[in-house]
Design a protein around this motif. Structure first.
Motif, PDB file in Angstrom:
ATOM      1  N   ASN A  14     -41.533 -68.449 -32.984  1.00  0.00           N
ATOM      2  CA  ASN A  14     -41.609 -69.722 -32.262  1.00  0.00           C
ATOM      3  C   ASN A  14     -42.357 -69.532 -30.952  1.00  0.00           C
ATOM      4  OD1 ASN A  14     -40.145 -71.270 -34.133  1.00  0.00           O
ATOM      5  ND2 ASN A  14     -38.224 -70.475 -33.328  1.00  0.00           N
ATOM      6  N   PRO A  15     -43.294 -70.436 -30.677  1.00  0.00           N
ATOM      7  CA  PRO A  15     -44.020 -70.312 -29.407  1.00  0.00           C
ATOM      8  C   PRO A  15     -43.086 -70.558 -28.227  1.00  0.00           C
ATOM      9  CG  PRO A  15     -44.665 -72.318 -30.581  1.00  0.00           C
ATOM     10  CD  PRO A  15     -43.720 -71.571 -31.462  1.00  0.00           C
ATOM     11  N   GLU A  16     -43.242 -69.732 -27.205  1.00  0.00           N
ATOM     12  CA  GLU A  16     -42.410 -69.871 -26.016  1.00  0.00           C
ATOM     13  C   GLU A  16     -43.116 -70.749 -24.992  1.00  0.00           C
ATOM     14  OE1 GLU A  16     -41.112 -66.141 -24.444  1.00  0.00           O
ATOM     15  OE2 GLU A  16     -40.659 -65.341 -26.428  1.00  0.00           O
ATOM     16  N   ALA A  17     -42.327 -71.300 -24.087  1.00  0.00           N
ATOM     17  CA  ALA A  17     -42.901 -72.078 -22.990  1.00  0.00           C
ATOM     18  C   ALA A  17     -43.758 -71.139 -22.146  1.00  0.00           C
ATOM     19  CB  ALA A  17     -41.803 -72.703 -22.151  1.00  0.00           C
ATOM     20  N   GLU A  18     -44.838 -71.681 -21.629  1.00  0.00           N
ATOM     21  CA  GLU A  18     -45.751 -70.911 -20.793  1.00  0.00           C
ATOM     22  C   GLU A  18     -45.702 -71.455 -19.375  1.00  0.00           C
ATOM     23  OE1 GLU A  18     -49.714 -71.046 -22.363  1.00  0.00           O
ATOM     24  OE2 GLU A  18     -49.100 -70.317 -24.329  1.00  0.00           O
ATOM     25  N   GLN A  38     -44.159 -75.426 -16.171  1.00  0.00           N
ATOM     26  CA  GLN A  38     -43.780 -74.924 -17.489  1.00  0.00           C
ATOM     27  C   GLN A  38     -44.243 -75.919 -18.547  1.00  0.00           C
ATOM     28  OE1 GLN A  38     -39.565 -74.299 -17.506  1.00  0.00           O
ATOM     29  NE2 GLN A  38     -39.727 -72.322 -16.483  1.00  0.00           N
ATOM     30  N   VAL A  39     -44.941 -75.397 -19.544  1.00  0.00           N
ATOM     31  CA  VAL A  39     -45.413 -76.238 -20.646  1.00  0.00           C
ATOM     32  C   VAL A  39     -45.031 -75.586 -21.969  1.00  0.00           C
ATOM     33  CG1 VAL A  39     -47.317 -77.290 -19.366  1.00  0.00           C
ATOM     34  CG2 VAL A  39     -47.712 -75.168 -20.566  1.00  0.00           C
ATOM     35  N   CYS A  84     -45.283 -82.279 -23.307  1.00  0.00           N
ATOM     36  CA  CYS A  84     -45.298 -80.815 -23.232  1.00  0.00           C
ATOM     37  C   CYS A  84     -44.860 -80.272 -21.881  1.00  0.00           C
ATOM     38  CB  CYS A  84     -46.699 -80.295 -23.557  1.00  0.00           C
ATOM     39  SG  CYS A  84     -47.200 -80.615 -25.254  1.00  0.00           S
ATOM     40  N   THR A  85     -44.853 -81.100 -20.859  1.00  0.00           N
ATOM     41  CA  THR A  85     -44.491 -80.648 -19.511  1.00  0.00           C
ATOM     42  C   THR A  85     -42.973 -80.561 -19.403  1.00  0.00           C
ATOM     43  OG1 THR A  85     -46.455 -81.705 -18.594  1.00  0.00           O
ATOM     44  CG2 THR A  85     -44.708 -81.110 -17.046  1.00  0.00           C
ATOM     45  N   LYS A  86     -42.480 -79.344 -19.221  1.00  0.00           N
ATOM     46  CA  LYS A  86     -41.036 -79.117 -19.093  1.00  0.00           C
ATOM     47  C   LYS A  86     -40.616 -79.035 -17.632  1.00  0.00           C
ATOM     48  CE  LYS A  86     -40.913 -79.215 -23.436  1.00  0.00           C
ATOM     49  NZ  LYS A  86     -40.703 -80.548 -23.987  1.00  0.00           N
ATOM     50  N   PHE A  87     -41.498 -78.514 -16.777  1.00  0.00           N
ATOM     51  CA  PHE A  87     -41.252 -78.477 -15.334  1.00  0.00           C
ATOM     52  C   PHE A  87     -42.569 -78.627 -14.627  1.00  0.00           C
ATOM     53  CE2 PHE A  87     -40.953 -76.354 -11.237  1.00  0.00           C
ATOM     54  CZ  PHE A  87     -39.827 -76.947 -10.698  1.00  0.00           C
ATOM     55  N   PRO A  88     -42.698 -79.541 -13.699  1.00  0.00           N
ATOM     56  CA  PRO A  88     -41.666 -80.406 -13.151  1.00  0.00           C
ATOM     57  C   PRO A  88     -41.269 -81.510 -14.140  1.00  0.00           C
ATOM     58  CG  PRO A  88     -43.794 -81.000 -12.232  1.00  0.00           C
ATOM     59  CD  PRO A  88     -44.011 -79.778 -13.063  1.00  0.00           C
ATOM     60  N   ASN A  89     -40.095 -82.070 -13.932  1.00  0.00           N
ATOM     61  CA  ASN A  89     -39.606 -83.149 -14.779  1.00  0.00           C
ATOM     62  C   ASN A  89     -40.333 -84.436 -14.389  1.00  0.00           C
ATOM     63  OD1 ASN A  89     -38.260 -85.097 -16.219  1.00  0.00           O
ATOM     64  ND2 ASN A  89     -36.250 -84.678 -15.327  1.00  0.00           N
ATOM     65  N   ILE A 123     -55.169 -76.953 -20.801  1.00  0.00           N
ATOM     66  CA  ILE A 123     -54.007 -76.076 -20.974  1.00  0.00           C
ATOM     67  C   ILE A 123     -53.095 -76.638 -22.061  1.00  0.00           C
ATOM     68  CG2 ILE A 123     -51.859 -75.275 -19.879  1.00  0.00           C
ATOM     69  CD1 ILE A 123     -53.482 -75.125 -17.225  1.00  0.00           C
ATOM     70  N   ILE A 124     -52.842 -77.939 -22.006  1.00  0.00           N
ATOM     71  CA  ILE A 124     -51.970 -78.589 -22.985  1.00  0.00           C
ATOM     72  C   ILE A 124     -52.530 -78.429 -24.394  1.00  0.00           C
ATOM     73  CG2 ILE A 124     -51.096 -80.840 -23.763  1.00  0.00           C
ATOM     74  CD1 ILE A 124     -49.644 -79.642 -21.285  1.00  0.00           C
TER      75      ILE A 124
END
Length: 143
Positions: A14-18, A38-39, A84-89, A123-124
């Motif tokens: 599984n691909p991890e967040a980058e 984090q994406v 895809c953006t996990k941080f920032p919310n 990047i996305i």
């Protein structure tokens, strides 16, 4: 004979967040270093749903009752970036209020300068396994 067990879901990697520095303008107050975003990728089902969300059927000029699907790739890529953006919310109300916008898509565009935004979309696309830009893919598919 090939080993099909490599294709079983439990054996897939599984691909991890980058983490990426998207803009040098957002600095951690403690370290004075640029903040990392984090994406993470989405699965193909979610990607398809996002594409469909931004696809309209437009009538073909001169042909009665004939429609052609047209995708707004700018809107699609923005939705994909938000997803895809996990941080920032980007859904955080306080963050949206600070930029005086409503909605994660509007916030993302307001936060980043045009060049930063364009690089972030690259990047996305890369995180999701696209080796070339969407516009290039469309042109390549047409040929």
């Amino acid at each position: 004979m090939s080993n099909l067990t490599a294709f079983l879901a439990q054996n897939a990697i599984n691909p991890e967040a980058e983490e990426h520095i998207v803009s040098k303008r957002f600095v951690d107050p403690e370290t004075q270093k640029p903040m990392k975003w984090q994406v993470a990728s989405v699965d193909s089902d979610r990607d398809e749903a996002l594409r469909k969300q931004h696809t309209k059927r437009l009538p073909v000029p001169g042909k009665k009752n004939v429609f052609q699907p047209t995708t707004d790739y700018d809107a699609y890529l923005t939705s994909l970036a938000v997803e895809c953006t996990k941080f920032p919310n980007l859904h955080d109300t306080e963050l949206q209020n600070s930029y005086k916008v409503m909605g994660a898509e509007a916030l993302l565009k307001k936060m980043l300068l045009p060049g930063e935004y364009a690089e972030y979309l690259k990047i996305i696309q890369s995180v999701n396994g696209f080796d070339i830009g969407m516009e290039e893919a469309v042109e390549e598919a047409k040929n």
